[in-house]
Write a protein that holds these residues in place. Structure first.
Motif, short mmCIF file in Angstrom:
data_model
loop_
_atom_site.label_atom_id
_atom_site.label_comp_id
_atom_site.label_asym_id
_atom_site.label_seq_id
_atom_site.Cartn_x
_atom_site.Cartn_y
_atom_site.Cartn_z
N TRP A 31 -7.65 20.47 24.14
CA TRP A 31 -6.61 20.20 25.29
C TRP A 31 -7.35 20.41 26.55
N ASN A 32 -6.81 19.51 27.56
CA ASN A 32 -7.42 19.64 28.87
C ASN A 32 -6.19 19.33 29.65
N LYS A 33 -6.39 19.54 30.95
CA LYS A 33 -5.07 19.31 31.80
C LYS A 33 -4.89 17.87 31.95
N GLN A 34 -5.51 17.04 31.85
CA GLN A 34 -5.04 15.51 31.86
C GLN A 34 -4.20 15.29 30.74
N GLY B 179 1.71 24.59 30.96
CA GLY B 179 1.20 23.92 29.58
C GLY B 179 0.01 24.04 29.20
N TYR B 180 -0.94 23.96 29.81
CA TYR B 180 -2.21 24.27 29.58
C TYR B 180 -2.60 25.52 28.99
N ALA B 181 -1.97 26.42 29.51
CA ALA B 181 -2.19 28.03 29.33
C ALA B 181 -1.60 28.04 28.03
N LEU B 182 -0.41 27.38 27.69
CA LEU B 182 0.30 27.44 26.12
C LEU B 182 -0.45 26.78 25.24
#
Length: 141
Positions: free
Chosen positions: A6-9, A30-33
């Motif tokens: 996962w990345n923020k994009q 979303g990124y944290a999860l």
């Protein structure tokens, strides 16, 4: 969910594909999860997000997690009153909940067979069956 890193994009794209407006705060949440692939509480998510992004309020975290659940991006797993985990694994599965440590772990759907469900009320259908098996570690007396 997709298992690639996962990345923020990627989070932004997943939110868009699910019909969720990808605000910067939603992407951070979303990124944290999603990048952790863990069962997290709203408080744990807020701590992770605010470690680098200190302007996300508790209300924003809770509202965003509710929105994610509404759009089937996460599952809410209620293990006891007031104790909710957010699970990024939305496929069919169940859970063990360690009451002594607060840990939640997945049980594959294929490991549990549910039979003899009661007759459903008229004009209803099963959406999902949730199973949380509460366990504790044996004492070593």
């Amino acid at each position: 969910m997709n298992t690639s890193p996962w990345n923020k994009q990627k989070v932004l794209e997943v939110l868009r594909d699910a019909g969720v407006n990808p605000t910067s705060q939603r992407v951070e949440i979303g990124y944290a999860l999603f990048s952790s692939c863990a069962h997290l509480s709203a408080e744990e998510i807020m701590q992770r997000v605010n470690a680098d992004y200190p302007v996300v309020s508790k209300a924003t975290v809770y509202n965003t997690l509710g929105l994610f659940a509404e759009h089937a991006l996460v599952r809410e797993v209620i293990v006891e009153p007031g104790k909710v985990f957010y699970d990024p694994n939305v496929s069919a599965h169940y859970h063990f909940y360690y009451v002594d440590s607060g840990d939640l772990i997945d049980i594959p759907a294929s490991s549990l067979e549910i039979s003899n469900l009661p007759e459903l009320p008229p004009d209803t259908e099963i959406e999902r069956v949730d199973v949380v098996i509460r366990i504790r570690r044996r004492s070593t007396h």
